[in-house]
Design an enzyme around this catalytic site. Sequence first.
Site, PDB file in Angstrom:
ATOM      1  N   LYS A   1      10.022  22.219 -15.077  1.00 44.23           N
ATOM      2  CA  LYS A   1      10.403  21.634 -16.356  1.00 44.23           C
ATOM      3  C   LYS A   1      10.703  20.334 -16.329  1.00 44.23           C
ATOM      4  CE  LYS A   1      11.915  21.693 -20.677  1.00 44.23           C
ATOM      5  NZ  LYS A   1      10.911  21.698 -21.815  1.00 44.23           N
TER       6      LYS A   1
ATOM      7  N   LYS B   1      19.155  13.561 -21.604  1.00 39.67           N
ATOM      8  CA  LYS B   1      19.619  14.598 -20.407  1.00 39.67           C
ATOM      9  C   LYS B   1      18.561  14.952 -19.473  1.00 39.67           C
ATOM     10  CE  LYS B   1      19.418  18.811 -21.410  1.00 39.67           C
ATOM     11  NZ  LYS B   1      18.610  19.864 -21.209  1.00 39.67           N
TER      12      LYS B   1
HETATM   13  P1  NAD Z   1      20.545  23.049 -29.800  1.00 45.74           P
HETATM   14  O1  NAD Z   1      21.792  22.025 -29.609  1.00 45.74           O
HETATM   15  O2  NAD Z   1      19.921  22.963 -31.201  1.00 45.74           O
HETATM   16  O3  NAD Z   1      21.036  24.349 -29.597  1.00 45.74           O
HETATM   17  C1  NAD Z   1      22.096  24.767 -28.851  1.00 45.74           C
HETATM   18  C2  NAD Z   1      22.973  25.960 -29.375  1.00 45.74           C
HETATM   19  O4  NAD Z   1      23.685  26.112 -28.261  1.00 45.74           O
HETATM   20  C3  NAD Z   1      23.774  25.557 -30.421  1.00 45.74           C
HETATM   21  O5  NAD Z   1      23.571  26.538 -31.554  1.00 45.74           O
HETATM   22  C4  NAD Z   1      25.174  25.705 -29.917  1.00 45.74           C
HETATM   23  O6  NAD Z   1      26.119  26.060 -30.949  1.00 45.74           O
HETATM   24  C5  NAD Z   1      25.050  26.467 -28.720  1.00 45.74           C
HETATM   25  N1  NAD Z   1      26.068  26.455 -27.947  1.00 45.74           N
HETATM   26  C6  NAD Z   1      26.383  25.324 -27.206  1.00 45.74           C
HETATM   27  N2  NAD Z   1      27.608  25.471 -26.241  1.00 45.74           N
HETATM   28  C7  NAD Z   1      27.787  26.812 -26.377  1.00 45.74           C
HETATM   29  C8  NAD Z   1      28.677  27.655 -25.792  1.00 45.74           C
HETATM   30  N3  NAD Z   1      29.822  27.482 -24.923  1.00 45.74           N
HETATM   31  N4  NAD Z   1      28.809  28.928 -26.000  1.00 45.74           N
HETATM   32  C9  NAD Z   1      27.766  29.648 -27.149  1.00 45.74           C
HETATM   33  N5  NAD Z   1      26.854  28.797 -27.698  1.00 45.74           N
HETATM   34  C10 NAD Z   1      26.931  27.344 -27.502  1.00 45.74           C
HETATM   35  O7  NAD Z   1      19.695  22.778 -28.462  1.00 45.74           O
HETATM   36  P2  NAD Z   1      18.067  23.100 -28.328  1.00 45.74           P
HETATM   37  O8  NAD Z   1      17.234  22.012 -28.983  1.00 45.74           O
HETATM   38  O9  NAD Z   1      17.916  24.614 -29.130  1.00 45.74           O
HETATM   39  O10 NAD Z   1      17.980  23.177 -26.940  1.00 45.74           O
HETATM   40  C11 NAD Z   1      18.418  24.203 -26.075  1.00 45.74           C
HETATM   41  C12 NAD Z   1      18.055  23.927 -24.703  1.00 45.74           C
HETATM   42  O11 NAD Z   1      16.668  24.340 -24.516  1.00 45.74           O
HETATM   43  C13 NAD Z   1      18.219  22.731 -24.134  1.00 45.74           C
HETATM   44  O12 NAD Z   1      18.416  22.889 -22.749  1.00 45.74           O
HETATM   45  C14 NAD Z   1      17.103  21.761 -24.218  1.00 45.74           C
HETATM   46  O13 NAD Z   1      16.746  20.811 -23.322  1.00 45.74           O
HETATM   47  C15 NAD Z   1      15.789  23.069 -24.057  1.00 45.74           C
HETATM   48  N6  NAD Z   1      14.782  22.654 -24.743  1.00 45.74           N
HETATM   49  C16 NAD Z   1      14.625  21.995 -26.016  1.00 45.74           C
HETATM   50  C17 NAD Z   1      13.482  21.998 -26.782  1.00 45.74           C
HETATM   51  C18 NAD Z   1      13.383  21.441 -27.989  1.00 45.74           C
HETATM   52  O14 NAD Z   1      12.160  21.189 -28.595  1.00 45.74           O
HETATM   53  N7  NAD Z   1      14.409  21.471 -28.819  1.00 45.74           N
HETATM   54  C19 NAD Z   1      12.279  22.127 -26.163  1.00 45.74           C
HETATM   55  C20 NAD Z   1      12.373  22.833 -24.695  1.00 45.74           C
HETATM   56  C21 NAD Z   1      13.585  23.033 -24.310  1.00 45.74           C
END
Ligand code: NAD
Length: 297
Positions: free
Chosen positions: A170, A239
């Site tokens: 990834k 990140k």
């Molecule tokens: P986001 O910030 O939209 O969602 C993260 C969620 O985690 C939020 O709802 C937040 O409230 C929750 N959270 C944070 N800390 C927490 C805790 N201690 N306990 C419980 N909940 C908690 O992020 P995202 O865009 O959904 O990304 C999530 C992961 O997926 C990241 O690692 C990101 O790099 C990866 N990712 C994102 C994408 C994208 O297009 N957005 C694509 C592939 C991978």
Amino acid sequence: MKVGFIGLGNMGNPMATNLLNAGHDLVVHDLRQESATNLLEMGASWANTPKEVVPGRDVVFTSLPVPRDVEAVVLGENGILEGASSETVYMDLSTNSPTAIRRIHDMCAEKGVTVMDAPVSGGTYGAAAATLAVMVGGDRSVYDRMKPTLDAIGSHVVYCGPIGNGMVCKICNNLLSMGIGVLMTEALTMGVKAGVDLATLADVIANSTGGNKRLTDKFPRFLFKGNFEPGFATALAAKDVRLATDLGREYGIPMELSNLVDQRHVEAIFRGWGPEDSDAVSKIQEEKAGVQLRLLD
Ligand code: NAD
């Protein structure tokens, strides 16, 4: 299957929705309970802590922003490990450090808990359409057992090898995606300034050797529309590039260009664009070149 899901953000929420649609029984948790509203309406149950998610679940997933969030949710007070037993399978769908997930794997193994990494790629639109690429690391027999469940969130589920290997795949992918984004913005601003309209440039390149998914899938949804609503936040893109440059340092791999890409993302964060979609990084080059890359309908 009885599934637990922690982290219901831009990616987690649509993935959890697809698991419910596939007939799985879900218990969910997030720091923000409002992020679960649609899932609770669809029949999911709420748990107040990660620890409370775990009992009776066949698998628990996390989709959390950065490595320290994963560490807190798994190893912290009221975390997954406190609620887990030798029956528990825990899979991290976040983009995390391979070294961090390998350490978590080893700590959980002391209690007999199975840890797998399964980061995903394909954006929020891929998460909604269940067309994600899913890159799985860990025990092969657990992968074989979990594959049908992962098929509910992705259309390209791949076994990458031992724990941490999914994260390595990834991070290599995202370094390329972010690096291509920076380079492509330079090429496109140059091409427009030299007299070719953006639609023509994008069409020609998409069908030539410079073509790539960022040009055909991501830029048309975000940069070309001037839409910087995340999507995939610039803070998370920064990140991921840093996870790559750190991994390069850890393994003694020279990565001169990647560190330039890293610094471009640092600059975007300093501009205050961390919460905006990662295509906001292109605005730096647009400013310098005096060219905006927009395709308005
Ligand atoms: P986001 O910030 O939209 O969602 C993260 C969620 O985690 C939020 O709802 C937040 O409230 C929750 N959270 C944070 N800390 C927490 C805790 N201690 N306990 C419980 N909940 C908690 O992020 P995202 O865009 O959904 O990304 C999530 C992961 O997926 C990241 O690692 C990101 O790099 C990866 N990712 C994102 C994408 C994208 O297009 N957005 C694509 C592939 C991978």
